[in-house]
Scaffold this motif. Structure first.
Motif: not given
Length: 503
Positions: A89-103, A58-69
């Protein structure tokens, strides 16, 4: 500018790629997180934009992988409309920003451009730190402007020669930094000795500079090596040389010509091997024409003259300088690095900065400590932090209650609110603040009404500020968070706490 896009829907992936490319980005589009991961390196120079719901990882799992990198690689997460819990949840995991569909396209470009700017500053800061690690004694000459690039060439050419140098520049332009850089690049193994000619009393000046023998004057119980002799084999930096007494200018001139000195009260001639870098914030040639500085000394120390630019003459260097100073301050004070908007940076670049780089460094310290007013786009000159207005800590709380003006509430929210919701400056009291928050003031409670508690009043006030900031930002959470000077994650938490639903 680079963007790595991860989106499993082919049509949306194509449309988003085209939007980013029209905005000037080079786009690598992937259909899954597994396809994207091999493209991410430790110093990836771009931004990651990923959908949350993907096949496989998922995108959140990708976010976690990026954070380790790389924890400083910005990841923008995209998901369905109204999923506030996912945003939190995404912001707590370290996301820079959050966008809702449709944007909207401009919403996406705004977020991606801000993330790219942030990434550029991070990578530039890393590059500077790497250079500093290779030369730990060499100060930073930060900037890519034409003036700074010219100075770097000058330093490379003159530093190894040993010739005396005069550095001219206004207060705060970095004259001592330049002197230290010349010393570090010269290869000299001796000491770097800085002397502030304007800070030494004339009565001890000669002893400090040239040294003295035992018994040279009352209290001189033993020989003392002067600063020029202590700098033997190295560099002596004469700051504010324009303030050196005329009588001592004659003695300094002789020492520079002969490269030998005699200690005060002594007869022995001591050989001297040191480079002299003098600095002045005044026009020495003009002073010599007025009889306030020796012309022969000017020509002796000014074999090579280096003119340092004012900060407002190299405005393009301000983002790099500010990022460097903020990173230093954040590390020193153990604070998170503050964020700023492109509009704020543009305002800072347009400022005059009369104190030059020193003033910018002081501003960076206040910015890191959260002491810059929330809606202040121009830098506050001088030590004043705020007056009757909220600090940039996200608290939205004024100074003393008596100065809690409606104007202060307006810019604490960054909304520029007008009308009945905002009171005119000077007309609000603590009771007025409570009323603006939608709760009765202490003096307005009637016998048959229940007076709300302080936490209830604070919550109501906070909810009102958030609602007005969102309204002014057209429900753009990222923009509202920037105006409130809140981390986005914190604002999402507060939206959930106050049960605020966006349209």
């Amino acid at each position: 500018m680079k963007a790595l896009l991860v989106e499993d829907e082919a049509a949306l992936r194509l449309a988003t790629s085209q939007t980013l490319e029209l905005g000037g980005f080079t786009v690598q589009a992937c259909a899954s997180a597994e396809e994207a991961l091999p493209l991410l390196l430790a110093n990836f120079a771009g931004v990651v934009v990923t959908d949350v719901r993907l096949p496989g990882l998922s995108g959140l799992e990708l976010l976690a992988r990026v954070a380790t990198l790389d924890t400083e690689l910005p990841v923008i997460v995209v998901t369905g409309h109204g999923d506030v819990s996912m945003a939190v949840e995404a912001m707590r995991a370290g996301a820079y920003d959050f966008i809702e569909k449709p944007f909207a396209s401009d919403r996406l470009m705004d977020a991606v451009k801000r993330a790219q700017e942030r990434r550029n500053l991070v990578l530039e800061n890393r590059r500077l730190r790497s250079e500093r690690a290779q030369h730990p004694d060499m100060p930073d000459l930060i900037g890519r402007s034409e003036a700074i690039e010219h100075l770097k060439v000058v330093v490379r050419n003159v530093a190894p020669t040993g010739v005396d140098i005069l550095v001219n520049g206004q207060t705060g332009t970095g004259k001592e930094v330049m002197a230290r850089l010349i010393h570090a690049a010269s290869g000299r193994k001796g000491n770097f000795v800085a002397i502030n000619c304007g800070a030494l009393p004339e009565s001890v000046f000669e002893s400090e500079i040239f040294g003295h023998e035992a018994g040279a004057f009352t209290g001189a119980q033993k020989r003392r090596i002067g600063k020029l002799e202590f700098a033997n084999g190295g560099t002596v930096f004469l700051d504010e040389i324009e303030s050196m007494p005329m009588a001592l200018q004659v003695k300094l001139l002789r020492v520079l010509q002969e490269r030998r000195l005699e200690r005060l009260g002594g007869n022995e001639s001591v050989p001297l091997d040191c480079r002299v870098v003098a600095a002045s914030k005044a026009d020495l040639l003009a002073l010599s024409a007025q009889g306030l500085f020796r012309e022969d000394l000017y020509y002796r120390i000014g074999v090579i003259s280096i003119d340092l630019p004012r900060l407002r003459d190299r405005r393009e260097d301000i983002p790099l300088l500010l990022a460097h100073f903020v990173a230093e301050a954040a590390q020193r004070y153990q604070r998170a690095m503050p964020m700023w908007t492109p509009e704020q940076m543009a305002a800072w670049q347009a400022a005059d900065w009369p104190g030059n780089v020193r003033e910018l460094r002081n501003f960076a310290e206040r910015l890191t400590l959260g002491l810059v007013p929330a809606a202040s786009l121009a830098p506050p000159h001088g030590p004043t932090i705020a007056s009757g207005a909220a600090f940039a800590t996200g608290a939205g709380i004024s100074s003393p209650a008596s100065t809690a003006t409606g104007a202060g509430m307006e810019w604490a929210a960054g909304a520029g609110v007008t009308g009945s919701a905002a009171m005119t400056a000077g007309a609000a009291s603590a009771a007025g603040v409570a009323m603006a928050a939608g709760v009765p003031a202490a003096g307005s409670v009637t016998a048959d009404s229940e007076h709300p508690s302080l936490p209830q009043q604070v919550d109501a006030f906070e909810r009102d500020l958030i609602l007005r900031a969102l309204a002014a930002a057209d429900n753009n959470v990222a923009l509202a968070a920037d105006r409130l000077l809140l981390p986005r994650k914190t604002l999402y938490d507060k939206l959930k706490k106050h049960q605020i639903q966006r349209d």
